[in-house]
Design a protein around this motif. Structure first.
Motif, PDB file in Angstrom:
ATOM      1  N   MET A   1       0.832  -1.207   0.000  1.00 43.00           N
ATOM      2  CA  MET A   1       0.000   0.000   0.000  1.00 43.00           C
ATOM      3  C   MET A   1       0.869   1.261   0.000  1.00 43.00           C
ATOM      4  O   MET A   1       0.571   2.217  -0.711  1.00 43.00           O
ATOM      5  N   ALA A   2       1.959   1.250   0.757  1.00 48.63           N
ATOM      6  CA  ALA A   2       2.856   2.412   0.788  1.00 48.63           C
ATOM      7  C   ALA A   2       3.517   2.626  -0.575  1.00 48.63           C
ATOM      8  O   ALA A   2       3.612   3.763  -1.053  1.00 48.63           O
ATOM      9  N   PHE A   3       3.965   1.537  -1.212  1.00 47.50           N
ATOM     10  CA  PHE A   3       4.528   1.662  -2.560  1.00 47.50           C
ATOM     11  C   PHE A   3       3.498   2.267  -3.509  1.00 47.50           C
ATOM     12  O   PHE A   3       3.824   3.145  -4.315  1.00 47.50           O
ATOM     13  N   ALA A   4       2.256   1.800  -3.439  1.00 52.47           N
ATOM     14  CA  ALA A   4       1.208   2.329  -4.324  1.00 52.47           C
ATOM     15  C   ALA A   4       1.012   3.826  -4.096  1.00 52.47           C
ATOM     16  O   ALA A   4       0.879   4.594  -5.056  1.00 52.47           O
ATOM     17  N   ILE A   5       1.011   4.257  -2.845  1.00 55.43           N
ATOM     18  CA  ILE A   5       0.875   5.688  -2.525  1.00 55.43           C
ATOM     19  C   ILE A   5       2.056   6.468  -3.091  1.00 55.43           C
ATOM     20  O   ILE A   5       1.881   7.491  -3.761  1.00 55.43           O
ATOM     21  N   VAL A   6       3.258   5.989  -2.845  1.00 54.81           N
ATOM     22  CA  VAL A   6       4.463   6.693  -3.297  1.00 54.81           C
ATOM     23  C   VAL A   6       4.516   6.772  -4.826  1.00 54.81           C
ATOM     24  O   VAL A   6       4.873   7.804  -5.390  1.00 54.81           O
ATOM     25  N   PHE A   7       4.149   5.690  -5.510  1.00 56.95           N
ATOM     26  CA  PHE A   7       4.202   5.677  -6.974  1.00 56.95           C
ATOM     27  C   PHE A   7       2.959   6.308  -7.615  1.00 56.95           C
ATOM     28  O   PHE A   7       2.927   6.527  -8.824  1.00 56.95           O
ATOM     29  N   GLY A   8       1.930   6.585  -6.813  1.00 57.28           N
ATOM     30  CA  GLY A   8       0.711   7.199  -7.351  1.00 57.28           C
ATOM     31  C   GLY A   8      -0.072   6.254  -8.248  1.00 57.28           C
ATOM     32  O   GLY A   8      -0.586   6.667  -9.297  1.00 57.28           O
ATOM     33  N   VAL A   9      -0.147   4.970  -7.839  1.00 53.38           N
ATOM     34  CA  VAL A   9      -0.876   3.970  -8.623  1.00 53.38           C
ATOM     35  C   VAL A   9      -1.812   3.188  -7.709  1.00 53.38           C
ATOM     36  O   VAL A   9      -1.721   3.264  -6.482  1.00 53.38           O
ATOM     37  N   SER A  10      -2.691   2.413  -8.305  1.00 53.00           N
ATOM     38  CA  SER A  10      -3.542   1.496  -7.558  1.00 53.00           C
ATOM     39  C   SER A  10      -2.698   0.323  -7.072  1.00 53.00           C
ATOM     40  O   SER A  10      -1.746  -0.080  -7.759  1.00 53.00           O
ATOM     41  N   PRO A  11      -3.029  -0.270  -5.936  1.00 48.49           N
ATOM     42  CA  PRO A  11      -2.314  -1.476  -5.510  1.00 48.49           C
ATOM     43  C   PRO A  11      -2.372  -2.591  -6.560  1.00 48.49           C
ATOM     44  O   PRO A  11      -1.437  -3.380  -6.676  1.00 48.49           O
ATOM     45  N   LEU A  12      -3.432  -2.634  -7.360  1.00 48.25           N
ATOM     46  CA  LEU A  12      -3.531  -3.639  -8.424  1.00 48.25           C
ATOM     47  C   LEU A  12      -2.400  -3.499  -9.436  1.00 48.25           C
ATOM     48  O   LEU A  12      -1.930  -4.492  -9.992  1.00 48.25           O
ATOM     49  N   THR A  13      -1.965  -2.281  -9.669  1.00 55.09           N
ATOM     50  CA  THR A  13      -0.872  -2.040 -10.610  1.00 55.09           C
ATOM     51  C   THR A  13       0.398  -2.757 -10.163  1.00 55.09           C
ATOM     52  O   THR A  13       1.194  -3.195 -10.990  1.00 55.09           O
ATOM     53  N   LEU A  14       0.578  -2.881  -8.864  1.00 56.43           N
ATOM     54  CA  LEU A  14       1.742  -3.581  -8.331  1.00 56.43           C
ATOM     55  C   LEU A  14       1.546  -5.095  -8.338  1.00 56.43           C
ATOM     56  O   LEU A  14       2.494  -5.847  -8.551  1.00 56.43           O
ATOM     57  N   LEU A  15       0.331  -5.544  -8.119  1.00 59.69           N
ATOM     58  CA  LEU A  15       0.054  -6.975  -8.002  1.00 59.69           C
ATOM     59  C   LEU A  15      -0.055  -7.710  -9.327  1.00 59.69           C
ATOM     60  O   LEU A  15       0.192  -8.911  -9.397  1.00 59.69           O
ATOM     61  N   MET A  16      -0.447  -6.997 -10.363  1.00 58.20           N
ATOM     62  CA  MET A  16      -0.769  -7.650 -11.628  1.00 58.20           C
ATOM     63  C   MET A  16       0.300  -7.371 -12.686  1.00 58.20           C
ATOM     64  O   MET A  16       1.050  -6.416 -12.579  1.00 58.20           O
ATOM     65  N   PRO A  17       0.325  -8.203 -13.747  1.00 52.34           N
ATOM     66  CA  PRO A  17       1.296  -7.972 -14.821  1.00 52.34           C
ATOM     67  C   PRO A  17       1.105  -6.596 -15.456  1.00 52.34           C
ATOM     68  O   PRO A  17      -0.002  -6.042 -15.446  1.00 52.34           O
ATOM     69  N   GLU A  18       2.184  -6.068 -15.995  1.00 55.81           N
ATOM     70  CA  GLU A  18       2.137  -4.740 -16.601  1.00 55.81           C
ATOM     71  C   GLU A  18       1.144  -4.674 -17.759  1.00 55.81           C
ATOM     72  O   GLU A  18       0.459  -3.677 -17.940  1.00 55.81           O
ATOM     73  N   TYR A  19       1.067  -5.739 -18.548  1.00 57.37           N
ATOM     74  CA  TYR A  19       0.198  -5.748 -19.732  1.00 57.37           C
ATOM     75  C   TYR A  19      -0.955  -6.715 -19.546  1.00 57.37           C
ATOM     76  O   TYR A  19      -0.809  -7.744 -18.895  1.00 57.37           O
ATOM     77  N   ALA A  20      -2.095  -6.387 -20.141  1.00 59.51           N
ATOM     78  CA  ALA A  20      -3.251  -7.271 -20.150  1.00 59.51           C
ATOM     79  C   ALA A  20      -3.449  -7.750 -21.577  1.00 59.51           C
ATOM     80  O   ALA A  20      -3.818  -6.974 -22.451  1.00 59.51           O
ATOM     81  N   SER A  21      -3.160  -9.034 -21.802  1.00 60.23           N
ATOM     82  CA  SER A  21      -3.204  -9.579 -23.156  1.00 60.23           C
ATOM     83  C   SER A  21      -3.581 -11.052 -23.114  1.00 60.23           C
ATOM     84  O   SER A  21      -3.174 -11.776 -22.207  1.00 60.23           O
ATOM     85  N   ASN A  22      -4.324 -11.485 -24.108  1.00 67.60           N
ATOM     86  CA  ASN A  22      -4.611 -12.914 -24.241  1.00 67.60           C
ATOM     87  C   ASN A  22      -3.367 -13.685 -24.667  1.00 67.60           C
ATOM     88  O   ASN A  22      -3.302 -14.899 -24.502  1.00 67.60           O
TER      89      ASN A  22
END
Length: 157
Positions: free
Chosen positions: A73-94
């Protein structure tokens, strides 16, 4: 000759083992840190109340240290992103497969993101076992039940 080896019959869980999702988090932290130095990132995390020394940050990025939920959560705050951005792959692709801790097979990164955003369940061996714990369960199909359990409940005034 007979060799006797002492063994510990109790299976111990290695709590420091970084698994699939932890490695994704590490890669995303490294990507989002960009050109920000470790000392500066450490300072920013301290400023939001989650001090992590430089050595811990290096170990996280190397995949040698887990990130706690509070760290995430602290990383997400510092980077200005959703926690999902940290948990999930950078790209969403089949076309891109990803592993998620707790699953036995890889899934497309698009499917992983859809699951994370409460849109569709992941394949699970546990889904049938969970069906009977709620009166609502018998009235909904698997996708509807997943969305019902995953989304926040709204409070009416």
């Amino acid at each position: 000759k007979l060799f006797v080896m002492a063994t510990n019959d109790k299976k111990q869980r290695n709590t420091n083992n970084v698994d699939a999702t932890g490695l994704t988090v590490a890669a995303n932290i490294k990507r989002l840190r960009g050109g920000l130095s470790f000392p500066e990132l450490s300072r920013r995390l301290s400023a939001v109340g989650r001090p992590l020394p430089v050595i811990a940050l290096r170990r996280i990025e190397e995949g040698n240290r887990n990130v706690t939920v509070d760290d995430l959560m602290a990383f997400a705050i510092v980077f200005g992103v959703s926690p999902l951005t940290l948990l999930m792959p950078e790209y969403a692709s089949n076309q891109a497969e990803t592993r998620i801790t707790g699953t036995s097979t890889s899934v497309s990164s698009l499917r992983a993101w859809s699951w994370a955003k409460c849109e569709t369940p992941l394949p699970s061996n546990e889904s049938d076992a969970m069906q009977n714990d709620n009166d609502v369960a018998g009235m909904l199909d698997a996708g509807e039940l997943f969305r019902f359990r995953s989304n926040p409940k709204k409070l009416e005034h």
